[in-house]
Structures are given as structure tokens and as C-alpha cells.
Design a protein around this motif. Structure first.
Motif: not given
Lengths: 390, 200
Positions: A129-132, A184-189, A326-336, A383-387
Motif C-alpha cells: 500500500i503506497m502513500p498518497g 483521498l490520498g491526494g494533495q496539491y499546491q 485522530e491519527c488513524m483518520r489522518v492515515i486513512a485519508r492518506w492511504y485510502q 485497517l484493523i487495529i488491536t492493542a
């Protein structure tokens, strides 16, 4: 020929500069000035200003000079750093740097937590799974254009669109409506018609209508963006977010206003800024953040480290002080991804920085080694998260 | 001492040619305050001074490669600043409306001067102008200029930043200027004393 020091014009000029001239003499002075030539006027004024003079208003002047310095630097620095920033935004290069960073990161963290090193973690899918990257669509007057992933920065002129390297995308004529949307997984300047710069993060939309840059500087935003606004006291720069308005004159700030987030966060990096909703209006100072609670419809401010919050625009995740969700939402948006919590959400505060150019597996290793949180990806991008239990 | 300064300046200029922003900043700190003071004496108006200074330093940066340290940087930058200020001054001298503005600028900027000129009419005008300001702006002006508090004190007292204080002051002076220009265009006022001062 220079004026004599006893000449009437010289004397009046000198009294004027030293604030000793009466109003009735002002007219006389202006009449006399018309009668001498340019060079005489220059020589006389140079000479008078060179005379010994007791400094006044030092406090005022120092403060004004400091403020002015920021304005001047703002005009100089973008030109200087633009190339390096663009390179950072160039995703192919970013991946190169990122790979290096990631290795350093992983090694450091694994070293620190060697005893917890998971037995050859299965990151099979995660490592694919590649980054955005630089992805966005612009819609002008109803026509859509995919933006070039190899470019990364678009200039929105009054009647044309072109990339930062000068390559023309299209001519548009008068722009009635403009919408730039990152998936999701995109950015632009973006560089807007008034010279302001916008970094649009993943899953975000920026909209403006007719007359931007000439009659108004009004934008609407959904999602997250960093703004570096060109100063123009006559034309306030406003950003409308659902339920909140931000108004600035010339400054740099970040707004995070994703629909799935409970809060709208406005962070000021430099300059000053006003945030308002229907009932409140607050002024932010640098390194302050305004948080609008969407349910309560109340805005509160607190101190933050703005550099950390805007790090994403330079290609870095800064997890400092973030909770897991919050961190996971950031990651979810970037890695879709879709995030699924297997048990309850681990309640730890995260920290650390990571490049935005790494594969998902690197992030999962980072999470596992430092925070005892295990993540597994399924084929349908959950993405399944377990502690981990100690 | 002088030679050392000269040597350091040559070094800064050399570094600036290599695109050093730090060197540019140092040159700015060395020259901007003194040039500000100098131009304000001629133009009486902070906004005009700031516009010119911005042009001067942007020019210095943009033309950094052409600067020859041996030719004397100080004389060079002074001449450039003076030149722009005198051009503006000359424009003002030719225009009646601008003349009135210049006078008003002087009034608004020298509000705080300690001198007491017992010109009741002028005192009244200035007081009226101050009364016309928005309350917060008026408060900042009074605290800084009349109560002689430092910007930092005023900033803390009012819970705002120092740069807001200074921006509000500049706006207040501009408001006063505009108020005077708008309300006292008539000729009788033209006979008032030029140096402007406040005593109430």
C-alpha cells in the motif's frame, strides 16, 4: 547651484522638516519649492536630513520596522524556497528521502524497543500500500481537468491555468466558478490569482467564484488546507467553512475542517487572524489554535505548536499530541483506508514524526514498536487495529 | 572601530550576494530604523515611509548582485531612500489636497508631543477626531500616546499582541487624519499653526 543656507526656501524647508513651520507658511514653502530645480531641492533636503537630530519615537519605529521586516521577508522568501518546497512536494523524490528516513526511524525505534520486536510482522499487504501523492481535479466553469501528478503545483491566473514550471494547462476565459478537489490520498499546491499560496491536503475541496483577487478574496473550504496569504489591506482574505468564517489580511495559517472530524481547527502560524461564527468572534495570535466544536457551536482557543500542525505541507506527519483516533483518520485519508477497531480504541497519546512518502507497512511498524498497537490490512483496504496485550 | 564596521558590512554584502537571507536581515536591522526616522521627518506619515522602505529593501535584495561594497553602501542606500521620499514630497507639494493631508498627517503623528501650544481650536479639533475613533482604538491611542505606556504594557493590559497595538495606532492616526481632512477642508483652518500638538 546649491541653495544658500540663508535662502528663504532653505529656511522654510528646514523648519518644515524639524516641525517648526506654521501652517500659514506651508503654502509659501510649497510655492517656493516650485521655483527651484530638482537638484537644488534634493541637495537641500539631503543636507537638512544629515544635520544632527535627536531621535524620537524610537519605540514606535522599532516596532514598525520589525513588522515591516516580516512583510519584506514574505515577499523575498517564497521566491527563495519555492524550488526546494516544490521538490519536497515532488512525490518521487519524497519517496526517495522518505525511504531513507523510514530506515533511520525504524532502526532507531526498533533499537529502543528491541525486546518488543514482533516476530517478523506480517505486513504483506501493508507493504504494497503506497502513500498518497500529487493528485487533484480542477473544475472551471463546469469543465474538469485532472492535474498532472508529476507537477504538484498549479498557478491559477485570471484567465489561464498553468503549472509552476510554466507549462500551460488551459486557458479559461473569465472564471465564473472554480473548484479544486483532492481525492483521498491526494494533495496539491496552488498559487491563487492574488499571489496567495494554498496547500490542499487529502480529501479536500477549495471553491471560489467570480472576481477572486480583484473584487474579493473569498474562498470556501472543506477538508484541510494551509494558506500563506499575500497582504492586501483593501481586500480581506476570507475562508468560509461550514459554520465558521476566518478573515485575514496577510498571514499564514492552517484550517482543518473535515466533515468526519468533530472539530474545526484553525491554527495561526504568523500574522493575525479573526475567526467568527454567528455568535462569537475571536482574534488569534501566532501559535494559537481556535477550535470550533461543531455540536456545541462554540469556539475556544488554546496554545499550540503551529510548526507541528502545518508539517504535513512539507511532507511530514507529526503525530505529536494526537490521540489514536485522530491519527488513524489522518492515515486513512492518506492511504485510502477504512479503520476498524477490533476491541476498544487504545487510549494513548502518540508522538513522533514520519515522512508522508512511506508505504503503509512502515507506519504500522512504527506504531507497533513504539505504542504497542497492532495494525493489519485486509485486501479490501480495511485497517484493523488491536492493542497488544502486555 | 569604523574600519571594523566597514569590513563587516562588506562581508554581509558578499554573503547577501550568495543569497543569504540572514545577511539581508542584518543589513535591514542596521539601516531600517535610522532610515525610518529620517524619512518620517520629511513625510510625517508612517504609511508613506513604510511603503518607501519596503521598496528600498526589496530593490536592495533584487539587485544584490550589482551592489559594489567599495562604492559605499551607506551612501547608496541613503541616497536611494531620500530620492524616493523627495519624489513623493514633490508630488505632495504640487497638489492642494495632498498638502492638506500632509498637514493632517503631521497633526495625527505628533499628538503625543509634550509641547503645549495653547491653541484651543486645534485642541478641540484633535479631541473631536479622537472621539470619533472606535472605542478600542481610542483606548489604545490614549494609553500609548497620552498616558505614555509602553506598547508591551498596553498589549498585556488589553490582552492583545504588541503588533496589534502598533497596527491599531497607525490606523488611529490614519482615522484622525481622514477626520481632519474631511471636516476641516475650509480655508480658515489653513491658517492654523502647522506644528501640531495636543493640549487638553
Amino acid at each position: 547651484m546649491a541653495l544658500d543656507k540663508n535662502d528663504k526656501t532653505y529656511k522654510l524647508l528646514r523648519a518644515f522638516i524639524n516641525d517648526q513651520l506654521e501652517r500659514s507658511q506651508l503654502e509659501e514653502l510649497f510655492t517656493l519649492i516650485e521655483e527651484i530645480d530638482e537638484e537644488q531641492l534634493h541637495t537641500a533636503i539631503h543636507a537638512i536630513l544629515d544635520e544632527e537630530h535627536t531621535p524620537e519615537n524610537l519605540d514606535f519605529i522599532q516596532e514598525r520596522v520589525d513588522l515591516l521586516q516580516e512583510d519584506i521577508l514574505a515577499k523575498i522568501i517564497p521566491e527563495q524556497t519555492r524550488t526546494s518546497q516544490r521538490k519536497l512536494f515532488n512525490i518521487r523524490l519524497a519517496i526517495g528521502i522518505a525511504a531513507m528516513l523510514a530506515v533511520v526511524f525504524t532502526i532507531t525505534h526498533l533499537w529502543q524497543r528491541r525486546e518488543n520486536f514482533p516476530p517478523e510482522a506480517d505486513h504483506g499487504i501493508a507493504s504494497t500500500i503506497m502513500p498518497g501523492g500529487n493528485k487533484a481535479t480542477i473544475t472551471v466553469n463546469g469543465r474538469d481537468f485532472e492535474l498532472d501528478a508529476n507537477q504538484g503545483e498549479l498557478m491559477l491566473g485570471a484567465d489561464s491555468l498553468f503549472y509552476a514550471d510554466g507549462q500551460l494547462l488551459t486557458t479559461t476565459g473569465v472564471q465564473q466558478s472554480v473548484q479544486v478537489k483532492t481525492p483521498l490520498g491526494g494533495q496539491y499546491q496552488l498559487t491563487l490569482a492574488d499571489g496567495s499560496q494554498v496547500w490542499l491536503n487529502a480529501g479536500s475541496t477549495l471553491i471560489y467564484d467570480t472576481g477572486f483577487g480583484t473584487d474579493n478574496r473569498a474562498l470556501r473550504l472543506e477538508g484541510e488546507a494551509y494558506f500563506d496569504v499575500t497582504k492586501n489591506p483593501d481586500l480581506p482574505f476570507t475562508v468560509e467553512i461550514n459554520g465558521q468564517q476566518v478573515e485575514v489580511l496577510g498571514t499564514a495559517f492552517n484550517i482543518s475542517a473535515y466533515t468526519e472530524e468533530p472539530m474545526v481547527k484553525t491554527t495561526l502560524q504568523r500574522g493575525s487572524l479573526a475567526v467568527a461564527n454567528n455568535t462569537q468572534k475571536l482574534i488569534l495570535k501566532p501559535n494559537q489554535q481556535a477550535i470550533l466544536d461543531k455540536n456545541e457551536k462554540k469556539i475556544a482557543t488554546h496554545d499550540v505548536n503551529a510548526t507541528s500542525i502545518v508539517a504535513w505541507k512539507d511532507g511530514i506527519f507529526d503525530f505529536h499530541g494526537m490521540g489514536v483516533e485522530e491519527c488513524m483518520r489522518v492515515i486513512a485519508r492518506w492511504y485510502q483506508l477504512d479503520i476498524v477497531y477490533k476491541e476498544k480504541v487504545p487510549s494513548v497519546l502518540l508522538g513522533g514524526k514520519m515522512s508522508r512518502g512511506v508505504r503503509l507497512s512502515t507506519f504500522l511498524e512504527f506504531l507497533e514498536a513504539n505504542f504497542d498497537i497492532h495494525g493489519e490490512v485486509t485486501a479490501d483496504r480495511k485497517l484493523i487495529i488491536t492493542a497488544n496485550n502486555r | 572601530m569604523r574600519e571594523k564596521t566597514h569590513f563587516e558590512e562588506a562581508k554581509l554584502l558578499e554573503e547577501m550576494k550568495q543569497d543569504s537571507i540572514a545577511a539581508f536581515n542584518q543589513l535591514y536591522r542596521n539601516y531600517a530604523p535610522i532610515l525610518y526616522q529620517r524619512l518620517l521627518r520629511l513625510l510625517k506619515n508612517p504609511e508613506s515611509v513604510e511603503e518607501i522602505l519596503q521598496d528600498v529593501f526589496l530593490k536592495i535584495w533584487n539587485k544584490r548582485e550589482e551592489i559594489i561594497p567599495e562604492k559605499g553602501f551607506k551612501a547608496f542606500i541613503y541616497r536611494m531612500a531620500d530620492h524616493m521620499a523627495i519624489d513623493l514630497f514633490r508630488k505632495i507639494a504640487r497638489d492642494k489636497a495632498l498638502q492638506l493631508e500632509l498637514w493632517a498627517a503631521s497633526v495625527s503623528f505628533y499628538l503625543h508631543t509634550e509641547e503645549h501650544v495653547f491653541d484651543k481650536e486645534k485642541a478641540r479639533i484633535v479631541q473631536e477626531a479622537i472621539q470619533s475613533l472606535p472605542p478600542k482604538r481610542r483606548e489604545i491611542l490614549i494609553q500609548c500616546k497620552l498616558e505614555d505606556k509602553s506598547y508591551k504594557e498596553v498589549a498585556e493590559m488589553m490582552g492583545i499582541s504588541v503588533s496589534t497595538v502598533s497596527n491599531q495606532l497607525v490606523s488611529a492616526m490614519k482615522d484622525i487624519r481622514e477626520y481632519i481632512v474631511k471636516n476641516y477642508r475650509e480655508d480658515y483652518l489653513i491658517s492654523l499653526i502647522f506644528i501640531a500638538i495636543l493640549s487638553f
